[in-house]
Design a protein around this motif. Structure first.
Motif, short mmCIF file in Angstrom:
data_model
loop_
_atom_site.label_atom_id
_atom_site.label_comp_id
_atom_site.label_asym_id
_atom_site.label_seq_id
_atom_site.Cartn_x
_atom_site.Cartn_y
_atom_site.Cartn_z
N TYR A 81 0.95 -1.26 0.13
CA TYR A 81 -0.01 0.06 -0.02
C TYR A 81 0.85 1.19 -0.09
O TYR A 81 0.65 2.45 -0.54
N THR A 82 1.85 1.10 0.62
CA THR A 82 2.90 2.55 0.77
C THR A 82 4.35 2.03 0.32
O THR A 82 4.64 1.02 0.70
N PRO A 83 4.96 3.06 0.14
CA PRO A 83 6.61 2.92 -0.45
C PRO A 83 7.28 2.45 0.94
O PRO A 83 8.06 1.55 0.80
N GLU A 84 6.60 2.91 2.18
CA GLU A 84 7.46 2.35 3.48
C GLU A 84 7.12 0.93 3.64
O GLU A 84 8.06 -0.16 3.87
N ARG A 85 5.84 0.30 3.45
CA ARG A 85 5.65 -1.20 3.57
C ARG A 85 6.44 -1.85 2.39
O ARG A 85 6.97 -2.82 2.60
N GLU A 86 6.66 -1.22 1.32
CA GLU A 86 7.31 -2.02 0.29
C GLU A 86 8.85 -2.11 0.47
O GLU A 86 9.54 -3.15 0.21
N ARG A 87 9.32 -0.83 1.14
CA ARG A 87 10.78 -0.95 1.57
C ARG A 87 11.09 -2.01 2.51
O ARG A 87 12.09 -2.64 2.65
N LEU A 88 10.08 -2.35 3.41
CA LEU A 88 10.34 -3.49 4.54
C LEU A 88 10.19 -4.63 4.03
O LEU A 88 10.99 -5.48 4.44
N ARG A 89 9.21 -4.76 3.18
CA ARG A 89 9.19 -6.18 2.33
C ARG A 89 10.53 -6.40 1.48
O ARG A 89 10.93 -7.61 1.50
N LEU A 90 10.91 -5.35 0.81
CA LEU A 90 12.03 -5.57 0.27
C LEU A 90 13.23 -6.08 0.73
O LEU A 90 14.05 -6.94 0.74
N VAL A 91 13.42 -5.22 2.04
CA VAL A 91 14.49 -5.60 2.98
C VAL A 91 14.36 -7.12 3.47
O VAL A 91 15.39 -7.65 3.67
N ARG A 92 13.07 -7.43 3.81
CA ARG A 92 12.97 -8.86 4.43
C ARG A 92 13.61 -9.87 3.17
O ARG A 92 14.03 -10.80 3.53
N ILE A 93 13.17 -9.51 2.05
CA ILE A 93 13.56 -10.37 0.86
C ILE A 93 14.93 -10.50 0.87
O ILE A 93 15.57 -11.42 0.60
N ALA A 94 15.66 -9.15 0.99
CA ALA A 94 17.24 -9.18 0.79
C ALA A 94 17.96 -9.90 1.94
O ALA A 94 18.93 -10.83 1.82
N VAL A 95 17.50 -10.03 3.09
CA VAL A 95 17.68 -10.56 4.20
C VAL A 95 17.58 -12.13 4.17
O VAL A 95 18.70 -12.91 4.48
N GLN A 96 16.54 -12.41 3.51
CA GLN A 96 16.38 -14.01 3.44
C GLN A 96 17.19 -14.48 2.27
O GLN A 96 17.93 -15.39 2.48
N TYR A 97 17.54 -13.70 1.28
CA TYR A 97 18.45 -14.00 0.33
C TYR A 97 19.94 -14.14 0.85
O TYR A 97 20.53 -15.26 0.63
N LEU A 98 20.19 -13.31 1.62
CA LEU A 98 21.52 -13.35 2.33
C LEU A 98 21.78 -14.46 3.13
O LEU A 98 22.72 -15.07 3.14
N ALA A 99 20.69 -14.81 3.92
CA ALA A 99 20.74 -16.01 4.73
C ALA A 99 21.00 -17.31 4.12
O ALA A 99 21.64 -18.11 4.37
N GLU A 100 20.12 -17.40 3.21
CA GLU A 100 20.21 -18.64 2.20
C GLU A 100 21.50 -19.02 1.60
O GLU A 100 22.19 -19.82 1.50
N THR A 101 21.86 -17.58 0.99
CA THR A 101 23.20 -17.83 0.23
C THR A 101 24.39 -17.97 1.13
O THR A 101 25.31 -18.68 0.75
N LEU A 102 24.53 -17.32 2.28
CA LEU A 102 25.47 -17.66 3.15
C LEU A 102 25.50 -18.94 3.84
O LEU A 102 26.78 -19.64 3.83
N ALA A 103 24.44 -19.42 3.78
CA ALA A 103 24.25 -20.73 4.39
C ALA A 103 25.08 -21.99 3.52
O ALA A 103 25.09 -23.03 3.84
#
Length: 377
Positions: free
Chosen positions: A352-374
């Motif tokens: 709904y808002t750019p702020e909500r989108e940014r939170l979800r994008l950061v969440r995806i980025a952290v998930q990617y980092l966790a999976e790749t570092l593992a």
């Protein structure tokens, strides 16, 4: 003044002159790198230090003459001559040391993890103070000397799980800022919410987040990092300070990743492409990129491990998606190690808002980092 008393100011002048000379060389290299890529750079610190070198040199010359010549205008005997020879040796020998780094400035980024560990600075305990408790964790700040000798702020966010097991060691996300002389959490105060959200939803393991103050000398630090990757904010001194003060995994592709959001995204991409031997993965969110500079950075990466990079943009961010596609193409068609980079795109986030989108994008980025570092390469 008695001759023995002149030795003290002479040695002090020599020491100050050598310190200033090293600082001049570092400033000069930064200035040349900035001018090469038409970046703004402040010349005043370089001129001030150069003036200090001249003053110290005049002082050394005057004190040396005073030591060599006694009250009758002839050479003193015995100890005075020895003192002069010792002072002259001290002044001349380190001078080669000060010039040596400029002869091979590109050797540092191409070092292997083992050589980087061997040449790492000795551990210096840095005191960190608590600033607050965003996203249920502890945000702390300390001060670490930068390459130019100026103290720089380093903020460290410890997840809530950090206190659960006193023996556990945590992977690290280096969070890059896009503005000058600032840390990423100042630009994006809600960034830790995205990191904590990924952990709460079971999509990532807990991370320690390190947010160093951005490099100085330009108003656009990420342009400087893309053009000259050695300007990255998290150098060996910072990594040593963090590893000494907190229970983190050693720097390397299995324990450290890098993240940049919006203006900080090019910094993260440059760091990940330049040092795949140090960062197991990099995530750049909603960025705009200098494709040729980043492709050149990726081409010159050390070692044999391919860089792994996530480029994420919201579904409504057409400019961000176009920038990510252009960078992906530039890397695929690039030379050397750039063509080997493993680039993933994320373009599906919508809210709904750019702020909500940014939170979800950061969440995806952290998930990617966790999976790749593992699963390091």
């Amino acid at each position: 003044m008695p001759r023995p008393l002149l030795v003290v100011p002479l040695l002090l002048s020599v020491t100050a002159g050598l310190w200033l000379a090293r600082s001049v060389l570092r400033r000069w290299r930064d200035l040349k790198a900035a001018q090469t890529y038409e970046l703004a750079a402040e010349q005043r610190p370089l001129l001030v230090r150069a003036g200090g070198v001249v003053v110290c040199g005049m002082g050394v010359a005057a004190l040396t003459v005073a030591l060599v010549v006694d009250g009758r205008g002839v050479l003193g005997a015995g100890g005075a001559a020895g003192e002069v020879r010792a002072a002259a040796a001290a002044a001349s020998a380190p001078a080669v040391d000060a010039v040596a780094p400029s002869s091979a400035p590109s050797s540092a980024p191409s070092s292997t993890p083992s050589s980087a560990t061997a040449s790492a600075p000795s551990a210096v305990k840095v005191e960190f103070r608590v600033l607050g408790h965003p996203a249920g964790g502890d945000l702390m700040e300390g001060s670490v000397a930068g390459p130019d000798g100026r103290p720089r702020a380093v903020r460290v966010w410890l997840p809530a799980q950090y206190k659960d097991d006193p023996n556990a060691r945590f992977p690290v996300i280096v969070l890059h800022a896009g503005g000058a002389r600032t840390t990423a959490d100042v630009e994006l105060p809600d960034v830790f919410d995205g990191v904590a959200s990924a952990v709460k939803l079971g999509r990532a393991r807990p991370f320690v987040v390190v947010a160093p103050e951005s490099p100085t000398g330009t108003a656009h630090p990420c342009e400087l990092v893309a053009a000259a990757p050695q300007a990255v904010a998290d150098d060996a001194a910072l990594r040593t300070a963090v590893g000494t003060a907190f229970r983190t995994l050693p720097a390397g592709p299995g324990g450290w990743g890098v993240l940049g959001v919006e203006a900080g995204a090019p910094c993260a991409a440059a760091a990940g492409l330049a040092r795949p031997d140090l960062y197991g993965a990099a995530a750049a969110v909603s960025g705009r990129y200098d494709d040729p500079a980043l492709a050149q950075t990726g081409a010159a990466a050390p070692g044999t491990t391919p860089a792994r990079l996530l480029l994420a943009a919201a579904k409504r961010d057409r400019d961000g998606q176009d920038a990510a596609h252009r960078l992906q193409t530039a890397l695929k068609t690039g030379q050397g190690r750039a063509a080997q980079a493993q680039v993933r795109l994320s373009e599906v986030v919508e809210d709904y808002t750019p702020e909500r989108e940014r939170l979800r994008l950061v969440r995806i980025a952290v998930q990617y980092l966790a999976e790749t570092l593992a699963h390091p390469s």
